[in-house]
Structures are given as C-alpha cells and as structure tokens.
Design a protein around this motif. Structure first.
Motif, PDB file in Angstrom:
ATOM      1  N   UNK A 172       0.792  -1.233   0.000  1.00 23.45           N
ATOM      2  CA  UNK A 172       0.000   0.000   0.000  1.00 23.45           C
ATOM      3  C   UNK A 172       0.820   1.277   0.000  1.00 23.45           C
ATOM      4  N   UNK A 173       2.111   1.198  -0.329  1.00 26.80           N
ATOM      5  CA  UNK A 173       2.929   2.409  -0.419  1.00 26.80           C
ATOM      6  C   UNK A 173       3.796   2.322  -1.669  1.00 26.80           C
ATOM      7  N   UNK A 174       3.199   2.681  -2.806  1.00 31.40           N
ATOM      8  CA  UNK A 174       3.959   2.662  -4.057  1.00 31.40           C
ATOM      9  C   UNK A 174       4.729   3.958  -4.279  1.00 31.40           C
ATOM     10  N   UNK A 175       4.377   5.007  -3.558  1.00 36.49           N
ATOM     11  CA  UNK A 175       4.942   6.365  -3.589  1.00 36.49           C
ATOM     12  C   UNK A 175       4.539   7.179  -4.814  1.00 36.49           C
ATOM     13  N   UNK A 176       3.929   6.571  -5.827  1.00 33.65           N
ATOM     14  CA  UNK A 176       3.572   7.352  -7.022  1.00 33.65           C
ATOM     15  C   UNK A 176       2.129   7.171  -7.483  1.00 33.65           C
ATOM     16  N   UNK A 234     -18.216  -3.858   3.546  1.00 30.73           N
ATOM     17  CA  UNK A 234     -18.172  -5.173   4.172  1.00 30.73           C
ATOM     18  C   UNK A 234     -16.771  -5.664   4.443  1.00 30.73           C
ATOM     19  N   UNK A 235     -15.771  -4.792   4.279  1.00 30.16           N
ATOM     20  CA  UNK A 235     -14.391  -5.189   4.502  1.00 30.16           C
ATOM     21  C   UNK A 235     -13.920  -4.893   5.914  1.00 30.16           C
ATOM     22  N   UNK A 236     -12.632  -5.155   6.144  1.00 34.92           N
ATOM     23  CA  UNK A 236     -12.055  -4.980   7.484  1.00 34.92           C
ATOM     24  C   UNK A 236     -11.130  -3.778   7.573  1.00 34.92           C
ATOM     25  N   UNK A 237     -11.124  -2.923   6.557  1.00 35.32           N
ATOM     26  CA  UNK A 237     -10.285  -1.720   6.540  1.00 35.32           C
ATOM     27  C   UNK A 237      -8.796  -2.014   6.774  1.00 35.32           C
ATOM     28  N   UNK A 238      -8.207  -2.973   6.047  1.00 33.16           N
ATOM     29  CA  UNK A 238      -6.790  -3.257   6.261  1.00 33.16           C
ATOM     30  C   UNK A 238      -5.905  -2.092   5.806  1.00 33.16           C
ATOM     31  N   UNK A 239      -4.929  -1.756   6.632  1.00 34.55           N
ATOM     32  CA  UNK A 239      -3.942  -0.724   6.279  1.00 34.55           C
ATOM     33  C   UNK A 239      -4.577   0.615   5.923  1.00 34.55           C
ATOM     34  N   UNK A 240      -5.744   0.910   6.505  1.00 32.06           N
ATOM     35  CA  UNK A 240      -6.415   2.154   6.113  1.00 32.06           C
ATOM     36  C   UNK A 240      -5.573   3.372   6.483  1.00 32.06           C
ATOM     37  N   UNK A 241      -4.871   3.304   7.605  1.00 31.36           N
ATOM     38  CA  UNK A 241      -4.044   4.432   8.011  1.00 31.36           C
ATOM     39  C   UNK A 241      -2.904   4.683   7.049  1.00 31.36           C
ATOM     40  N   UNK A 242      -2.244   3.608   6.646  1.00 30.36           N
ATOM     41  CA  UNK A 242      -1.128   3.725   5.703  1.00 30.36           C
ATOM     42  C   UNK A 242      -1.619   4.217   4.352  1.00 30.36           C
ATOM     43  N   UNK A 243      -2.739   3.680   3.902  1.00 30.12           N
ATOM     44  CA  UNK A 243      -3.281   4.097   2.609  1.00 30.12           C
ATOM     45  C   UNK A 243      -3.663   5.574   2.617  1.00 30.12           C
ATOM     46  N   UNK A 244      -4.334   5.985   3.679  1.00 31.81           N
ATOM     47  CA  UNK A 244      -4.728   7.386   3.788  1.00 31.81           C
ATOM     48  C   UNK A 244      -3.508   8.295   3.846  1.00 31.81           C
ATOM     49  N   UNK A 245      -2.512   7.878   4.607  1.00 33.94           N
ATOM     50  CA  UNK A 245      -1.285   8.681   4.718  1.00 33.94           C
ATOM     51  C   UNK A 245      -0.598   8.823   3.369  1.00 33.94           C
ATOM     52  N   UNK A 246      -0.629   7.770   2.545  1.00 29.14           N
ATOM     53  CA  UNK A 246      -0.022   7.850   1.217  1.00 29.14           C
ATOM     54  C   UNK A 246      -0.712   8.870   0.333  1.00 29.14           C
TER      55      UNK A 246
END
Length: 238
Positions: free
Chosen positions: A156-160, A177-189
C-alpha cells in the motif's frame, strides 16, 4: 513435541521503510507539480497520464505534442531498468547500502535537473534542450525510484500511483463489508502526495523549478539516511 505455530518473521526492513516511503510520496507530489506546472501537461512521476496525453497527441488534439510524452515514458523506463538491475545487484547485501545508493542516484538526477532549470522560463515552455533535459532527468529519477520501491514490496505504499490505494480504501472499507486493512497507511499515502503537490505548486509559482527540485532531492537523501540509521535496516536485501 507438539507442533506450535510460529509467526512468520517480519522482513528486516519492515519497521523502517513505511515512514521513508511516505516521505518519498511527498517528493512525488513535488516532482509532478514541477513537470505539470513548469513543463506543461507532462508527468514525470506518474506515467498513466502520459499514456493518455500521448493518445491525445496522436489524435492531433491542440496543445498536446508527441515528443515530451515520449521522452518522459522512455526515460522513465530506462530509469526503471537501471533500478531493477541495481536491486538485483544488491540481493544479499546490506539493505541500508542499497537504500543509500538508490537515494544518491535519485537525488543526483534531481539536483542535476535543478542545475539545468536555473533561469528556465516557465511562461515560455518552448521545446528547448533544457526543457527536454529536465523531463528526461526527472523521469529517469522516478523510474529508478519506482523499480526500487517495487522490489522492496511494502504493501500500500507505491509512492507514485494512488488508483489502487483509493480503490482499496473504498472496496475494503467497513461500508463495503471489509475490514479496513492498512487504512491508516493508505490514507497517509494519499495525503503525502497531496501535500507534496500543494507545496510544489506554491514553490513553482513563486520561485520556479530549481527550489522544488533541490527540495525533492534533499528530502530523498535525508529520509533515506534516517531510515538507514534505524536498527531494522541492518538486515540484508531480499
């Protein structure tokens, strides 16, 4: 002895890299602000837009020209090729060495572009050698970076590229219906690239191309040195 499940060990770099990749995402925003605002409708960090614009140019759409997109795409691919070879050459060697070498190459290309950009006339944007040199140098840097990040395999961090990140935020959310995996990292990206673009735009408008190019290189080197100093970067590159 009864069998016990043992958690898979975390990669030696897992604790140090996410923060670095978020900082590099900021530099992506800087670089695309430089290219889109300073070089006129061309991306040098995000290639999807260039392929679309290339299609516009082939169709003869006013304001779109083949050469800038071809230079950006080819330079990006050359940078990715070199980055891929560099990653292969560092397999089994200290991770921090690979990171520092990669940052040095990327920053050097950005700083050379900054030197070329001294006195560059943004308002003109005529197809001069300097114009194409800045496109090529920044696209080489971003291609090299993308190949390096791809080999590091941090989720979840491709940088581009944010298309899959935004898709994941929505498709994996609780509403879907998901579990919000890595939502913090994705949002931060997403936020990181947004912040970089806003800062880059402000700098380009006020001071031209050289300052944001210098800043992008500086952030790349400083962030990488901080990451390399972290104990978790002492392992070997996989």
């Amino acid at each position: 002895m009864p069998h016990q499940d043992v958690a898979a060990p975390r990669p030696p770099h897992s604790a140090a890299l996410p923060s670095l990749l978020l900082l590099l995402s900021v530099t992506t925003g800087l670089v695309d602000a430089i290219s889109v605002l300073g070089l006129g409708k061309v991306f040098t960090a995000n290639m999807t837009g260039n392929v679309v614009f290339l299609g516009f140019a082939v169709a003869g759409t006013p304001g779109f020209h083949l050469a800038p997109y071809l230079v950006a795409l080819l330079s990006f691919m050359v940078g990715a090729l070199v980055g891929g070879r560099a990653g292969q050459a560092h397999r089994g060697r200290p991770l921090r060495r690979w990171l520092i070498v990669a940052a040095g190459i990327e920053a050097s290309l950005l700083w050379i572009a900054a030197y070329v950009a001294v006195g560059f006339d943004i308002a003109d944007q005529s197809p001069t050698p300097d114009f194409y040199a800045i496109i090529a140098l920044t696209a080489l840097a971003m291609g090299f970076r993308n190949a390096t990040i791809r080999q590091l395999k941090v989720p979840d961090l491709t940088t581009t590229v944010l298309t899959l990140t935004l898709t994941g935020l929505a498709a994996d959310s609780g509403w879907a219906g998901g579990a919000n995996p890595n939502w913090g990292r994705r949002t931060a990206g997403v936020v990181a690239i947004f912040v970089g673009a806003a800062i880059g735009a402000a700098m380009v408008i006020r001071w031209g191309l050289m300052p944001p190019l210098l800043l992008a290189g500086l952030l790349t080197v400083a962030g990488t040195l901080a990451c390399a100093a972290h104990p978790s970067a002492a392992g070997t590159a996989e």
